[in-house]
Design a protein around this motif. Structure first.
Motif, PDB file in Angstrom:
ATOM      1  N   ALA A  74      43.075  29.816 -51.611  1.00  0.00           N
ATOM      2  CA  ALA A  74      43.926  30.012 -52.778  1.00  0.00           C
ATOM      3  C   ALA A  74      45.197  29.183 -52.620  1.00  0.00           C
ATOM      4  O   ALA A  74      45.446  28.579 -51.573  1.00  0.00           O
ATOM      5  N   ALA A  75      46.011  29.158 -53.667  1.00  0.00           N
ATOM      6  CA  ALA A  75      47.291  28.439 -53.628  1.00  0.00           C
ATOM      7  C   ALA A  75      48.362  29.308 -54.277  1.00  0.00           C
ATOM      8  O   ALA A  75      48.059  30.168 -55.100  1.00  0.00           O
ATOM      9  N   GLU A  76      49.603  29.063 -53.894  1.00  0.00           N
ATOM     10  CA  GLU A  76      50.745  29.762 -54.496  1.00  0.00           C
ATOM     11  C   GLU A  76      51.857  28.768 -54.741  1.00  0.00           C
ATOM     12  O   GLU A  76      52.149  27.923 -53.872  1.00  0.00           O
ATOM     13  N   PRO A  77      52.493  28.820 -55.921  1.00  0.00           N
ATOM     14  CA  PRO A  77      53.591  27.891 -56.205  1.00  0.00           C
ATOM     15  C   PRO A  77      54.682  27.950 -55.139  1.00  0.00           C
ATOM     16  O   PRO A  77      55.159  29.024 -54.781  1.00  0.00           O
ATOM     17  N   GLY A  78      55.031  26.773 -54.586  1.00  0.00           N
ATOM     18  CA  GLY A  78      56.081  26.684 -53.582  1.00  0.00           C
ATOM     19  C   GLY A  78      55.609  26.893 -52.163  1.00  0.00           C
ATOM     20  O   GLY A  78      56.376  26.651 -51.223  1.00  0.00           O
ATOM     21  N   VAL A  79      54.369  27.341 -51.972  1.00  0.00           N
ATOM     22  CA  VAL A  79      53.814  27.490 -50.621  1.00  0.00           C
ATOM     23  C   VAL A  79      53.126  26.168 -50.282  1.00  0.00           C
ATOM     24  O   VAL A  79      52.062  25.851 -50.807  1.00  0.00           O
ATOM     25  N   GLN A  80      53.765  25.384 -49.404  1.00  0.00           N
ATOM     26  CA  GLN A  80      53.343  24.006 -49.190  1.00  0.00           C
ATOM     27  C   GLN A  80      53.598  23.593 -47.749  1.00  0.00           C
ATOM     28  O   GLN A  80      54.257  24.303 -46.989  1.00  0.00           O
ATOM     29  N   LYS A  83      49.835  27.138 -62.132  1.00  0.00           N
ATOM     30  CA  LYS A  83      49.716  28.572 -61.856  1.00  0.00           C
ATOM     31  C   LYS A  83      50.983  29.313 -62.252  1.00  0.00           C
ATOM     32  O   LYS A  83      52.088  28.930 -61.868  1.00  0.00           O
ATOM     33  N   PHE A  84      50.813  30.345 -63.062  1.00  0.00           N
ATOM     34  CA  PHE A  84      51.916  31.134 -63.632  1.00  0.00           C
ATOM     35  C   PHE A  84      52.888  30.252 -64.425  1.00  0.00           C
ATOM     36  O   PHE A  84      54.057  30.600 -64.599  1.00  0.00           O
ATOM     37  N   GLY A  85      52.407  29.110 -64.899  1.00  0.00           N
ATOM     38  CA  GLY A  85      53.232  28.221 -65.725  1.00  0.00           C
ATOM     39  C   GLY A  85      54.013  27.187 -64.946  1.00  0.00           C
ATOM     40  O   GLY A  85      54.648  26.308 -65.545  1.00  0.00           O
ATOM     41  N   ASN A  86      53.982  27.240 -63.597  1.00  0.00           N
ATOM     42  CA  ASN A  86      54.748  26.306 -62.773  1.00  0.00           C
ATOM     43  C   ASN A  86      54.101  24.921 -62.774  1.00  0.00           C
ATOM     44  O   ASN A  86      52.894  24.784 -62.545  1.00  0.00           O
ATOM     45  N   ARG A  87      54.914  23.896 -62.989  1.00  0.00           N
ATOM     46  CA  ARG A  87      54.424  22.520 -62.984  1.00  0.00           C
ATOM     47  C   ARG A  87      54.657  21.877 -61.624  1.00  0.00           C
ATOM     48  O   ARG A  87      55.678  22.111 -60.972  1.00  0.00           O
ATOM     49  N   PHE A 142      57.378  20.027 -55.074  1.00  0.00           N
ATOM     50  CA  PHE A 142      57.005  21.410 -55.377  1.00  0.00           C
ATOM     51  C   PHE A 142      55.501  21.455 -55.622  1.00  0.00           C
ATOM     52  O   PHE A 142      55.018  21.003 -56.657  1.00  0.00           O
ATOM     53  N   LYS A 143      54.765  21.984 -54.648  1.00  0.00           N
ATOM     54  CA  LYS A 143      53.308  22.021 -54.714  1.00  0.00           C
ATOM     55  C   LYS A 143      52.823  23.476 -54.786  1.00  0.00           C
ATOM     56  O   LYS A 143      53.612  24.415 -54.857  1.00  0.00           O
ATOM     57  N   GLY A 144      51.529  23.625 -54.755  1.00  0.00           N
ATOM     58  CA  GLY A 144      50.931  24.952 -54.808  1.00  0.00           C
ATOM     59  C   GLY A 144      50.697  25.466 -56.212  1.00  0.00           C
ATOM     60  O   GLY A 144      50.357  26.640 -56.401  1.00  0.00           O
TER      61      GLY A 144
END
Length: 332
Positions: free
Chosen positions: A59-65, A306-310, A315-317
């Motif tokens: 899985a991935a999460e915004p900002g978890v990089q 994910k959740f609208g984050n570009r 800024f990855k994930g």
């Protein structure tokens, strides 16, 4: 007819003579027909409750990089264990669906908080998230008592559609997503299985733990949202297989804050697209000839913005491409 006429005559004239009395006795001795109780229709025409477990990787999460040797950032893969309970039912005027996921991340997605002295704490254990969802419909054909909302060969029914989502996760960002949706759902006329397409107005509230107060609670713009849900049996395989999944599209919903000083942690959102497709095998039907008892499944999930984050260079994930496998038990 004779017996009913005879009884009426006796009642009206008061006749108690021998012949009529004998006829009356004969009528009285006749066995009255048994009254068959009317079986009440169940409130739910269909109901299914199941519990399931799935493993998702990565899985991935915004900002978890992670920072690579060449100075570039890339997604940090996060295996997750996900426990779910869900319920679906249909009644005379519509449907209900509820789902609750408990998602346990590996240590690559650590727990944390910004509600401590100093403003930030990050643990060594993986984060835990709870995500709940409800969707309901009210059939316009059923409400109107007509087939006015049916287009043969194309649309079986049109329904009023409504629902909400809610989540919470123990990370430093500390999301507390709340959204409501409302609109129309179209039940597409397909040869087997089902295909439903919904068009909603979507309003979301959330929390951003990296914002300074009073900007931690954010409120996004109301935007269009589209949902496609399907389940198709794969009878040609000769196995109790089906293809099940959903697609969800949320249009850009703004920054969520009005304060320009908070824009750094609240960039403009992008179009969000989430898709999951599962290949489901009914093991109960295959092994024990007991359908809708135990399923196993494999699938693929894709989540853009994910959740609208570009995504940006730093800024990855925000783009998730992951596989999943699991088992589901139908308990009611």
């Amino acid at each position: 007819m004779f017996a009913r006429g005879l009884l009426a005559a006796v009642t009206s004239l008061g006749l108690v003579g021998g012949a009529l009395a004998a006829d009356l006795d004969a009528v009285k001795k006749k066995k009255a027909p048994e009254v068959v109780p009317v079986k009440e229709m169940p409130f739910f025409l269909f109901a299914d409750t199941q519990v399931s477990y799935r493993y998702q990787f990565p899985a991935a999460e915004p900002g978890v990089q992670v920072l690579k040797a060449n100075g570039q950032f890339e997604n940090r893969g996060i295996p997750k264990q996900i426990y779910n309970i869900s319920h679906a039912d249909a009644w005379a005027y519509g449907t209900n669906f509820f789902s609750l996921d408990i998602l346990k991340s590996s240590s690559q997605d650590p727990s944390g908080t910004t509600n401590v002295p100093g403003g930030f704490f990050q643990g060594t254990e993986g984060a835990t998230e709870a995500y709940g969802l409800y969707r309901g419909t009210l059939s316009l054909n059923a409400l109107s008592g007509t087939k006015a909302f049916t287009i043969p060969g194309l649309i079986k029914d049109v329904s009023l559609a409504y629902g909400f989502d809610a989540n919470s996760k123990n990370t430093a960002f500390g999301p507390k997503k709340r959204d409501v949706v409302g609109g129309l759902a179209f039940s597409v006329d397909v040869p087997a299985g089902f295909l439903n397409v919904s068009v909603h107005a979507y309003k979301e509230w959330n929390r951003n733990g990296f914002n300074l107060q009073p900007n931690r609670d954010v409120s996004f713009n109301t935007v269009p949202e589209f949902e496609i849900v399907y389940n198709f049996p794969l009878a040609f395989t000769g196995l109790p297989l089906s293809l099940a999944g959903f697609n969800n599209i949320v249009l850009p919903k703004g920054r969520g804050v009005q304060d320009v000083t908070a824009f750094a942690f609240n960039p403009k959102t992008g179009l969000e697209f989430l898709s999951r497709t599962n290949l489901v095998l009914d093991v109960g039907k295959l092994v024990y000839d007991q359908p809708n008892k135990v399923d196993v499944f494999v699938g693929f999930q894709y989540w853009l913005n994910k959740f609208g984050n570009r995504e940006t260079a730093n800024f990855k994930g925000t783009e998730e491409k992951s596989f999943l496998a699991g088992v589901a038990f139908h308990i009611f």
